[in-house]
Design a protein around this motif. Structure first.
Motif, short mmCIF file in Angstrom:
data_model
loop_
_atom_site.label_atom_id
_atom_site.label_comp_id
_atom_site.label_asym_id
_atom_site.label_seq_id
_atom_site.Cartn_x
_atom_site.Cartn_y
_atom_site.Cartn_z
N ALA A 177 -15.30 -6.70 15.63
CA ALA A 177 -16.37 -6.02 14.89
C ALA A 177 -15.96 -4.59 14.57
O ALA A 177 -16.22 -4.07 13.47
N ALA A 178 -15.30 -3.93 15.53
CA ALA A 178 -14.84 -2.56 15.28
C ALA A 178 -13.79 -2.53 14.18
O ALA A 178 -13.79 -1.65 13.31
N LYS A 179 -12.89 -3.52 14.18
CA LYS A 179 -11.85 -3.57 13.14
C LYS A 179 -12.45 -3.94 11.78
O LYS A 179 -11.97 -3.48 10.73
N ALA A 180 -13.49 -4.75 11.78
CA ALA A 180 -14.18 -5.06 10.52
C ALA A 180 -14.84 -3.80 9.97
O ALA A 180 -14.80 -3.53 8.75
N ALA A 181 -15.43 -3.01 10.85
CA ALA A 181 -16.05 -1.75 10.42
C ALA A 181 -14.98 -0.78 9.90
O ALA A 181 -15.23 -0.03 8.95
N LEU A 182 -13.79 -0.83 10.48
CA LEU A 182 -12.68 0.02 10.01
C LEU A 182 -12.37 -0.31 8.54
O LEU A 182 -12.18 0.58 7.71
N ALA A 183 -12.35 -1.61 8.23
CA ALA A 183 -12.06 -2.04 6.86
C ALA A 183 -13.19 -1.63 5.91
O ALA A 183 -12.93 -1.21 4.77
N ALA A 184 -14.43 -1.73 6.37
CA ALA A 184 -15.57 -1.34 5.53
C ALA A 184 -15.53 0.17 5.26
O ALA A 184 -15.72 0.62 4.12
N TRP A 185 -15.25 0.94 6.27
CA TRP A 185 -15.13 2.40 6.12
C TRP A 185 -13.98 2.76 5.17
O TRP A 185 -14.11 3.66 4.33
N ASN A 186 -12.88 2.02 5.29
CA ASN A 186 -11.72 2.29 4.42
C ASN A 186 -12.10 2.19 2.94
O ASN A 186 -11.60 2.97 2.11
N ALA A 187 -12.95 1.22 2.60
CA ALA A 187 -13.32 1.03 1.20
C ALA A 187 -14.04 2.27 0.66
O ALA A 187 -13.76 2.74 -0.45
N SER A 188 -14.93 2.85 1.48
CA SER A 188 -15.63 4.04 0.99
C SER A 188 -14.71 5.25 0.99
O SER A 188 -14.75 6.08 0.07
N LEU A 189 -13.85 5.33 1.98
CA LEU A 189 -12.88 6.44 2.03
C LEU A 189 -12.00 6.44 0.78
O LEU A 189 -11.74 7.48 0.17
N SER A 190 -11.55 5.25 0.40
CA SER A 190 -10.71 5.12 -0.79
C SER A 190 -11.42 5.65 -2.03
O SER A 190 -10.82 6.35 -2.86
N SER A 191 -12.72 5.32 -2.15
CA SER A 191 -13.45 5.77 -3.34
C SER A 191 -13.63 7.29 -3.34
O SER A 191 -13.64 7.92 -4.40
N GLU A 192 -13.74 7.87 -2.15
CA GLU A 192 -13.90 9.34 -2.08
C GLU A 192 -12.60 10.07 -2.38
O GLU A 192 -12.60 11.13 -3.01
N LEU A 193 -11.46 9.52 -1.92
CA LEU A 193 -10.19 10.23 -2.04
C LEU A 193 -9.37 9.82 -3.25
O LEU A 193 -8.43 10.52 -3.64
N GLY A 194 -9.74 8.68 -3.85
CA GLY A 194 -8.98 8.19 -5.00
C GLY A 194 -8.84 9.20 -6.14
O GLY A 194 -7.75 9.36 -6.69
N PRO A 195 -9.92 9.93 -6.49
CA PRO A 195 -9.81 10.90 -7.58
C PRO A 195 -8.75 11.97 -7.32
O PRO A 195 -8.26 12.61 -8.26
N GLN A 196 -8.41 12.19 -6.06
CA GLN A 196 -7.36 13.18 -5.73
C GLN A 196 -5.97 12.55 -5.67
O GLN A 196 -5.01 13.18 -5.22
N GLY A 197 -5.89 11.27 -6.05
CA GLY A 197 -4.59 10.60 -6.04
C GLY A 197 -4.14 10.16 -4.65
O GLY A 197 -2.96 9.90 -4.41
N ILE A 198 -5.11 10.08 -3.73
CA ILE A 198 -4.80 9.67 -2.35
C ILE A 198 -5.21 8.20 -2.19
O ILE A 198 -6.32 7.82 -2.56
N THR A 199 -4.30 7.39 -1.63
CA THR A 199 -4.63 5.99 -1.38
C THR A 199 -5.04 5.80 0.07
O THR A 199 -4.59 6.54 0.96
N SER A 200 -5.88 4.79 0.31
CA SER A 200 -6.31 4.49 1.67
C SER A 200 -6.41 2.98 1.83
O SER A 200 -7.17 2.33 1.09
N ASN A 201 -5.66 2.44 2.75
CA ASN A 201 -5.63 0.99 2.94
C ASN A 201 -5.60 0.63 4.42
O ASN A 201 -5.20 1.45 5.26
#
Ligand SMILES: NC(=O)c1ccc[n+]([C@@H]2O[C@H](COP(=O)([O-])OP(=O)(O)OC[C@H]3O[C@@H](n4cnc5c(N)ncnc54)[C@H](OP(=O)(O)O)[C@@H]3O)[C@@H](O)[C@H]2O)c1
Length: 239
Positions: A145-169
């Motif tokens: 469950a903690a690792k599933a939450a990590l993946a869910a958080w990653n999706a929002s992090l990617s949307s926040e940092l994407g405009p700066q050219g930063i990838t998150s996976n």
């Protein structure tokens, strides 16, 4: 110009292999772990910088971040199974709470705190890679469950940092040998069952994961972000 790379949980297993991979590419690599002695030893063996830092401790994480004017690659590898309390048929609620909190701290909040502390220092074109697990897909309990939450958080992090050219996976690793993850407690029949689940009939290696991290941090992966990449020999498939 050489890249600056931080690998949390870089003293053993997957994180250590990731640190070795980037060091071989002439990056300036920093590793962390909770214990000063193992951090110092691993850093010496790998020829990298070592910083003792518990990724679940906000004060220590803030001090760690202050060491980096800028960072090119952040690998959140710290994690694993917290020590479990003796089992009871119907566990006390207090024990359930403690187990869930420990797993969330170790496998989700460690990455959230480290990334939050460092996000303002990430250069344009930088990469964040967090190590998730096949356990997020099935039978993972509080760890999954903690690792599933990590993946869910990653999706929002990617949307926040994407405009700066930063990838998150996230790399969701299947069963990987050459680590301390099972603390020497994995029975032979469980090992055979985990290998049998794969399509290629072998366990993952730490190099399998390190090479995938290296790819996600490469120029060829700049349009890959917000994803969970499964590296498990086919033990879990996607479509
Ligand atoms: N091995 C597998 O089959 C497998 C499968 C799927 C996912 N994973 C994930 O892969 C990641 C790496 O684990 P591993 O398999 O390589 O196990 P490992 O050999 O036990 O390595 C874990 C590393 O994380 C460090 N660490 C743990 N908690 C930490 C904390 N709070 N702060 C800082 N460092 C911490 C450990 O050092 P100290 O203990 O000294 O702090 C060690 O360097 C973990 O996130 C794990 O959940 C592993």
């Amino acid at each position: 110009m050489s890249r600056t790379v931080l690998v949390t949980g870089g003293t053993s297993g997957i994180g250590r292999a990731v640190a070795a991979r980037f060091a071989a590419d002439q990056a300036e690599v920093f590793i962390t772990g909770r214990h000063p002695d193992t951090v110092e030893q691993a850093a010496k063996e790998l020829g990298v910088h070592g910083v003792a830092c518990d990724a679940t401790d906000p004060v220590r994480v803030a001090a760690l971040a202050d060491r980096f004017p800028t960072l090119d690659v952040l690998v959140n590898a710290a994690g694993g199974l917290p020590p479990s309390a003796p089992g009871a048929a119907v566990p006390e609620l207090a024990a359930v709470l403690a187990e869930w909190q420990a797993n969330l701290e170790q496998n989700l909040l460690s990455a959230v705190l480290t990334t939050t502390a460092l996000r303002a220092r990430l250069a344009a074109g930088s990469s964040i890679i967090s190590i998730g697990s096949i356990g997020a897909e099935r039978r993972g309990g509080s760890y999954g469950a903690a690792k599933a939450a990590l993946a869910a958080w990653n999706a929002s992090l990617s949307s926040e940092l994407g405009p700066q050219g930063i990838t998150s996976n996230v790399i969701a690793a299947g069963y990987v040998t050459g680590t301390n993850f099972f603390q020497g407690q994995l029975a032979d029949d469980r090992h055979r069952a985990l290998v049998e689940e794969t399509h290629n009939k072998r366990p993952g290696t730490v190099e399998d994961i390190a090479e995938t991290v290296r790819f996600l941090a490469s120029l060829g992966a700049r349009h890959i972000t917000g994803q969970t990449l499964h590296v498990n020999g086919g033990a879990f498939t996607t479509r």
